[in-house]
Design an enzyme around this catalytic site. Structure first.
Site, short mmCIF file in Angstrom:
data_model
loop_
_atom_site.label_atom_id
_atom_site.label_comp_id
_atom_site.label_asym_id
_atom_site.label_seq_id
_atom_site.Cartn_x
_atom_site.Cartn_y
_atom_site.Cartn_z
N HIS A 100 -12.58 -3.35 3.17
CA HIS A 100 -11.12 -3.41 3.34
C HIS A 100 -10.72 -3.12 4.78
O HIS A 100 -10.37 -4.02 5.52
CB HIS A 100 -10.47 -2.43 2.36
CG HIS A 100 -8.98 -2.58 2.25
ND1 HIS A 100 -8.27 -2.29 1.11
CD2 HIS A 100 -8.06 -3.00 3.14
CE1 HIS A 100 -6.99 -2.53 1.31
NE2 HIS A 100 -6.84 -2.96 2.54
N HIS A 107 -7.09 -3.09 9.91
CA HIS A 107 -8.33 -3.82 9.63
C HIS A 107 -9.06 -4.08 10.95
O HIS A 107 -9.55 -5.19 11.19
CB HIS A 107 -8.03 -5.14 8.93
CG HIS A 107 -7.27 -4.98 7.65
ND1 HIS A 107 -6.53 -5.99 7.09
CD2 HIS A 107 -7.10 -3.91 6.82
CE1 HIS A 107 -5.95 -5.57 5.98
NE2 HIS A 107 -6.29 -4.31 5.80
N GLU A 155 0.82 -1.21 0.00
CA GLU A 155 0.00 0.00 0.00
C GLU A 155 0.85 1.27 0.00
O GLU A 155 0.35 2.36 0.31
CB GLU A 155 -0.93 0.02 1.23
CG GLU A 155 -1.83 -1.18 1.36
CD GLU A 155 -2.93 -1.23 0.30
OE1 GLU A 155 -2.92 -0.38 -0.60
OE2 GLU A 155 -3.79 -2.12 0.39
N HIS A 158 -2.95 2.35 8.71
CA HIS A 158 -3.95 1.60 7.94
C HIS A 158 -4.11 0.25 8.62
O HIS A 158 -3.16 -0.54 8.72
CB HIS A 158 -3.49 1.42 6.50
CG HIS A 158 -4.31 0.42 5.73
ND1 HIS A 158 -5.68 0.44 5.71
CD2 HIS A 158 -3.94 -0.63 4.94
CE1 HIS A 158 -6.13 -0.54 4.96
NE2 HIS A 158 -5.09 -1.21 4.48
#
Length: 827
Positions: free
Chosen positions: A232, A170, A149, A168
């Site tokens: 995502h 999850h 990413e 970032h």
């Protein structure tokens, strides 16, 4: 909190300290006997008790004191620390998600490697990527590939200069909303204040693709700091690593509350009023703009490689000693075969390379254009705690002093935030206060002690004179003549010299003498320059364009014939000279030859020569105020360095070697004739100057012996190389931390501008009125932080190095500056 106590910091002895409150001085040994600075083989002597390398003591808060072999180590360490924090809190699992931190001052960022267990990640495992999303391998890394990413991270950093860290993940509750593709409205003012108007949904695209990177970039442009990526995970942005982690955690908290509300109220959720949302979001955007300005208004930092060898004062001292054979060269005042001034030229000057003034001013303007960057709040509290707990004796005596001394101190140099330090001992490169705290002394009494404080060989010889004649006789003494002769030897344009009591007195005398000699009345100075506190010269003081702002108690008539020209503005100077023709002409133009406030606004190299031309064209005398630069830039002073001959020269500070009654004016014999005593004045009309203690044996002998010692040791050049080492080391630290600060030097006059308050002026009056107090406060706070880490500066922005500053002293100081810079917000 660790602090200096009895020569210690954090309970450990200072380098070279004997633990009893007295420094085993690390500086050169001139305080002991004239031939003790270097060994016979030319190598610097080690002070007694110096058996090997010493390390700097720990600061209030520990920061990196050496640049590791791992490049961009600080940013990489932040990535590791963020991952450990999120692992401990359950926001990361194994290898999922990625974290990055902007590398200050570069278009680079540090990011987690792809498919790597964060619990085992080391600093050297973190990857460096540029803003195009390309991996930038280096010898210090382990060669791991960056996160897939990285393109998304690069796009965010390009789009949002206020973002310095990205998370970032999850995480489960926010990911549930990603599957629902449900944005989070403005539920609380806290949410809006930190995350933005709402938490928007980023359109779906496959992981690691340019499509996803572009989708994210479009969303972040609005200024929000948290986003849910459809099917995502989430992206959280922060102005620093801590804020990015905080925003990520706040998003999860809000996600939980929102999911619960959706399940318990049949989908009906109330949001905060629009007005409250807009106010909170306005505060967020103001913060973002402030942080973004640190990037958008910045200039490319000076790059100083970590392995670059710094200039060495020790090597210079050894080379000079070897070249001279340690022979005294200034034993008499008779001019030798080199001719007057020739020896000063042979000895050289403190400035090894004149600053690139255009570049320095560009950086200073960029500093002033940006929001201020000072200490973190917790760090400032630690600094103040140092004063409260470790400087109690200083506080007690200065509080007492306020009952008998206006303001509690007799000199502005001693007034420091949060209260003055009371010094009991000075030697070489160090000071010791009443509490036993030891400091590296970059104040050096405001500049006069080029040899170092309390210099033994001068003290011993002065004591012999005082034992014979006492400090003052009221009649002529041979050292009055000896001082005038040795000044002429190194400053040949000073054909005659009149000793006075201070630099202020000397400027007053120079102005009066210029008016008497020329028959003209107008005087022009450069705005922002300080020429003492006489009525005529308290005009445009420190801040250009302020005219009489500091002239309380001074009648208008006293300044009615004084004018100022803005720094560097030769065109305006010419216009003032033309205007003054209508007022009877200009008697003198008074300048600090390196620029106002000892070079705080450094002048271009050819500035003085052009001022000389203007003075010749308009029949004005050129007066150099060399109170600071006289002998500090070299035995030939600024006049010798720039190759410009003034009509009158004002001396102070070093002219008495750090002893009192330091001041005088000298110059062309025909001009100086107006200072004559008795019937020797010009046409019998000499001006009135004098003073009972002027030219006393104590001060004149001290000045003569100090100048002799400066010539014998070439102290100005050695002090200049110490300034070079300090400046280059500061530039490396500024580069490493990505700070907007500006460091430059003119030999042993070192400037470290953190706030830029001295660069404000009346050409930008709104900015001056809005920012003057805040920038001045930051300068004071940085000065306090330096002192709490064992460094005394002049107002937190200027330093004077001396011959006593060995490489070890400078390196110790740089380690301490490193520790302070690590406490700056956003680092």
């Amino acid at each position: 909190m660790g602090a200096h106590r009895g020569g210690q910091v954090g309970g450990e002895p200072l380098p070279g300290h004997d633990g009893r409150g007295h420094p085993a001085i690390l500086s050169r040994g001139d305080n002991r006997r004239p031939d003790s600075r270097v060994r016979r083989d030319g190598a610097p002597r080690r002070p007694p008790g110096d058996d090997g390398p010493r390390r700097a003591s720990p600061p209030i808060r520990r920061g990196p004191t050496e640049e590791s072999a791992v490049e961009h180590r600080t940013s990489r360490q932040h990535v590791v620390d963020m991952c450990r924090t999120m692992l401990a809190r359950g926001y990361l699992k194994a290898t999922e998600g990625n974290v990055s931190v902007r590398v200050p001052g570069h278009e680079l960022y540090a990011v987690t490697p792809s498919n790597y267990d964060y619990d085992r990640m080391r600093v050297e495992d973190v990857c460096i990527v540029d803003f195009a999303g390309r991996h930038v391998p280096d010898d210090s890394g382990t060669g791991l590939a960056p996160s897939i990413e990285c393109g998304m991270h690069a796009n965010i950093y390009r789009q949002r200069p206020d973002v310095n860290a990205i998370v970032h993940t999850h995480q489960p509750y926010a990911s549930a909303l990603a599957f629902l593709r449900r944005p989070i409205p403005a539920l609380t003012d806290e949410q809006v204040r930190f995350l933005g108007k709402r938490v928007a949904i980023v359109d779906y695209a496959p992981s690691g693709t340019g499509f996803l990177a572009r989708n994210v970039q479009k969303k972040v442009a609005g200024g929000d700091n948290a986003f849910i990526i459809a099917n995502h995970g989430i992206v959280a942005l922060g102005t620093d690593p801590d804020r990015a982690v905080f925003n990520m955690a706040l998003l999860e908290k809000v996600s939980i509350a929102y999911l619960l509300a959706l399940t318990t109220e049949a989908g009906k959720v109330y949001t905060i009023p629009t007005a409250i949302r807009e106010v909170a979001f306005g505060k967020l955007r103001a913060d973002e703009k402030r942080i973004a300005a640190q990037i958008t208004e910045a200039v490319s930092p000076l790059r100083v490689p970590a392995d670059e060898e710094l200039p060495s004062a020790d090597a210079t001292a050894a080379a000079l000693a070897a070249a001279s054979g340690e022979n005294t060269t200034a034993g008499t005042a008779d001019v030798g075969g080199e001719g007057a001034g020739g020896e000063a030229a042979r000895l050289g000057y403190a400035i090894s390379e004149y600053p690139d003034v255009d570049d320095v001013m560009r950086r200073l303007r960029a500093l002033v254009a940006q929001p201020i960057r000072g200490l973190r709040h917790d760090a400032l509290l630690d600094v103040l705690n140092y004063y409260d707990t470790k400087c109690r004796a200083s506080r007690e005596i200065t509080d007492r002093a306020k009952r008998r001394i206006p303001g509690g101190v007799q000199h502005n140099l001693a007034f420091n935030y949060p209260f003055p330090l009371a010094i009991e001992r000075a030697e070489g490169a160090h000071l010791v206060d009443r509490d036993g705290n030891t400091y590296i002394d970059f104040l050096q009494a405001g500049g006069p002690t080029i040899l170092g404080s309390n210099y033994g060989p001068v003290n011993e010889r002065v004591a012999e004179v005082v034992r014979a004649s006492g400090p003052v006789t009221g009649l002529f003494h041979e050292y009055e003549l000896k001082l005038a002769e040795i000044i002429h030897r190194y400053l040949p344009h000073v054909e005659m010299y009149r000793a006075l009591g201070s630099g202020t007195e000397a400027v007053m005398a120079a102005v009066r003498g210029a008016r008497a000699f020329t028959g003209k009345k107008m005087v022009i100075k450069v705005g922002g320059a300080y020429h003492g506190w006489s009525d005529t010269m308290v005009y445009g003081l420190r801040v250009p364009g302020t005219y009489r702002m500091n002239a309380k108690g001074i009648p208008f008539g006293a300044t009615s014939r004084t004018r100022e020209a803005f720094p560097h503005d030769l065109g305006q100077l010419r216009r003032k000279l033309i205007e003054n023709r209508l007022r009877g002409g200009t008697a003198a133009v008074v300048v600090e030859p390196v620029g106002p406030e000892s070079g705080t606004r450094p002048v271009p190299r050819d500035f003085n020569a052009k001022v000389r031309q203007l003075c010749d064209e308009f029949g004005a005398l050129l007066v150099f105020d060399e109170v600071v630069t006289g002998f500090r830039l070299g035995l030939g002073g600024a006049a010798g360095y720039f190759g410009v001959t003034p009509d009158l020269t004002v001396l102070g500070k070093a002219v008495s070697g750090g002893y009192p009654m330091a001041g005088g004016v000298g110059g062309r014999a025909d001009v100086m004739a107006v200072f004559g005593s008795g019937l020797d004045g010009k046409s019998g009309a000499h001006i009135q100057v004098g003073g009972t203690l002027s030219a006393n044996p104590l001060s004149c002998a001290a000045g003569y012996f100090a100048i002799e010692e400066m010539a014998r040791t070439n102290a100005p050049v050695i002090a200049g190389r110490a300034g070079d080492r300090l400046t280059r080391g500061l530039q490396r630290l500024i580069d490493r931390y990505g700070l907007p600060y500006v460091a430059y030097n003119q030999g042993s006059i070192v400037h470290l501008e953190c706030s830029g308050v001295m660069l404000l002026d009346m050409r930008h009056p709104v900015k001056l009125l809005k920012e003057n107090k805040a920038r001045k406060r930051l300068m004071e706070q940085m000065g306090a932080a330096y002192a709490a880490h064992g460094i005394i500066t002049l107002a937190g922005s200027r330093m004077y190095t001396s011959m006593a500053d060995t490489d070890e002293v400078i390196d110790d100081a740089l380690a301490r500056f490193d520790q302070v810079f690590a406490l700056v917000e956003g680092v």
